[in-house]
Design an enzyme around this catalytic site. Structure first.
Site, PDB file in Angstrom:
ATOM      1  N   SER A 144     -71.893  24.492  22.049  1.00 32.03           N
ATOM      2  CA  SER A 144     -70.445  24.282  21.957  1.00 32.03           C
ATOM      3  C   SER A 144     -69.725  25.510  22.489  1.00 32.03           C
ATOM      4  CB  SER A 144     -70.034  24.041  20.503  1.00 32.03           C
ATOM      5  OG  SER A 144     -68.625  24.055  20.360  1.00 32.03           O
ATOM      6  N   TYR A 157     -68.874  27.443  11.679  1.00 39.24           N
ATOM      7  CA  TYR A 157     -69.474  26.543  12.671  1.00 39.24           C
ATOM      8  C   TYR A 157     -69.746  27.283  13.975  1.00 39.24           C
ATOM      9  CZ  TYR A 157     -69.619  22.825  16.213  1.00 39.24           C
ATOM     10  OH  TYR A 157     -69.966  22.019  17.273  1.00 39.24           O
TER      11      TYR A 157
END
Length: 251
Positions: A144, A157
């Site tokens: 990501s 995250y």
């Protein structure tokens, strides 16, 4: 074996209900893929996903897989590879977590890290070793852009994805020259069930767009793919922005 354009005949998706994983499977089945394994926790959703792919003409099987149980990975995934060569493994599992909740509940934050990072290390090494033993194949790792630089809004995250991304880079170097390709995919905000209700960020993308980028990356034998491509420039700029200025951005 993969064809001259990098499309696999067989595909193993770790995270069998992942929207990106299933979009990728649909795209591959439409091209050439005929055998698909969906690895995930047993659930009606996993069986529904398998049934949906079967209607496209693929031989689809499910396998019990839990990212939070790394002690089981070698045996569970070993059984899949024992059935025959796997041309492509897509590591697509992960959780977003809830930043505000997880900051106040450290064990919840640890669960995010264990799923996205620890579980991925275990599964990634098992699959890379199996691909190396068979002498060919691709390991595609969903990272990501959140891993490029920690943001106040999602640093738990983001830190787990930063660890995963670094691991995948090193694993790619370790696999160089073995016949195994490791490709890192770095999407921006993806419109999906996981992000439902969250404020959309610029350059948002979709599972289908990520699947297309994965296909093109395989064809080109890319080591890293950004989705959309403009995210590479954006994140390069943000990564080098002085920290006092970065803190003032609405990110």
């Amino acid at each position: 074996m993969k064809d001259a354009f990098g499309i696999p005949q067989s595909l193993l998706i770790l995270g069998g209900t992942s929207e990106i994983g299933l979009a990728t499977a649909r795209r591959m089945i439409a091209r050439r893929t005929r055998a698909v394994w969906l690895a995930g926790r047993p659930s009606p959703a996993l069986e529904t996903a398998a049934d949906g792919l079967r209607t496209l003409g693929a031989d689809v099987r499910t396998v019990d897989f839990d990212a939070l149980d790394p002690a089981s990975h070698e045996e569970t995934l070993g059984k899949v590879f024992a059935e025959g060569d796997i041309d492509m493994v897509l590591l697509a599992f992960g959780v977003l977590g809830d930043q505000a909740r997880d900051e106040a509940a450290p064990l919840a934050a640890v669960r995010v890290a264990q799923t996205n990072y620890t579980g991925a290390i275990s599964a990634g090494l098992v699959c890379a070793g199996a691909l190396q033993t068979q002498g060919h194949g691709s390991l595609v790792v969903l990272s990501s852009v959140a891993g490029e630089r920690a943001r106040r809004a999602n640093f738990i995250y983001g830190s787990s994805k930063a660890g995963l991304d670094s691991f995948a880079q090193g694993l790619g170097d370790a696999m160089h020259g073995t016949g195994v390709q490791v490709m890192i995919v770095r999407p921006g905000f993806v419109r999906s069930k996981m992000t439902a209700g969250l404020e959309e960020t610029p350059l948002a993308t979709t599972p289908d767009a990520v699947a297309l980028a994965i296909e093109l990356g395989l064809r080109r034998r890319s080591e890293a793919v950004w989705v959309p491509g403009a995210m590479r420039v954006v994140m390069s700029a943000l990564r080098h922005l002085p920290r006092p200025l970065f803190r003032r951005l609405p990110v």
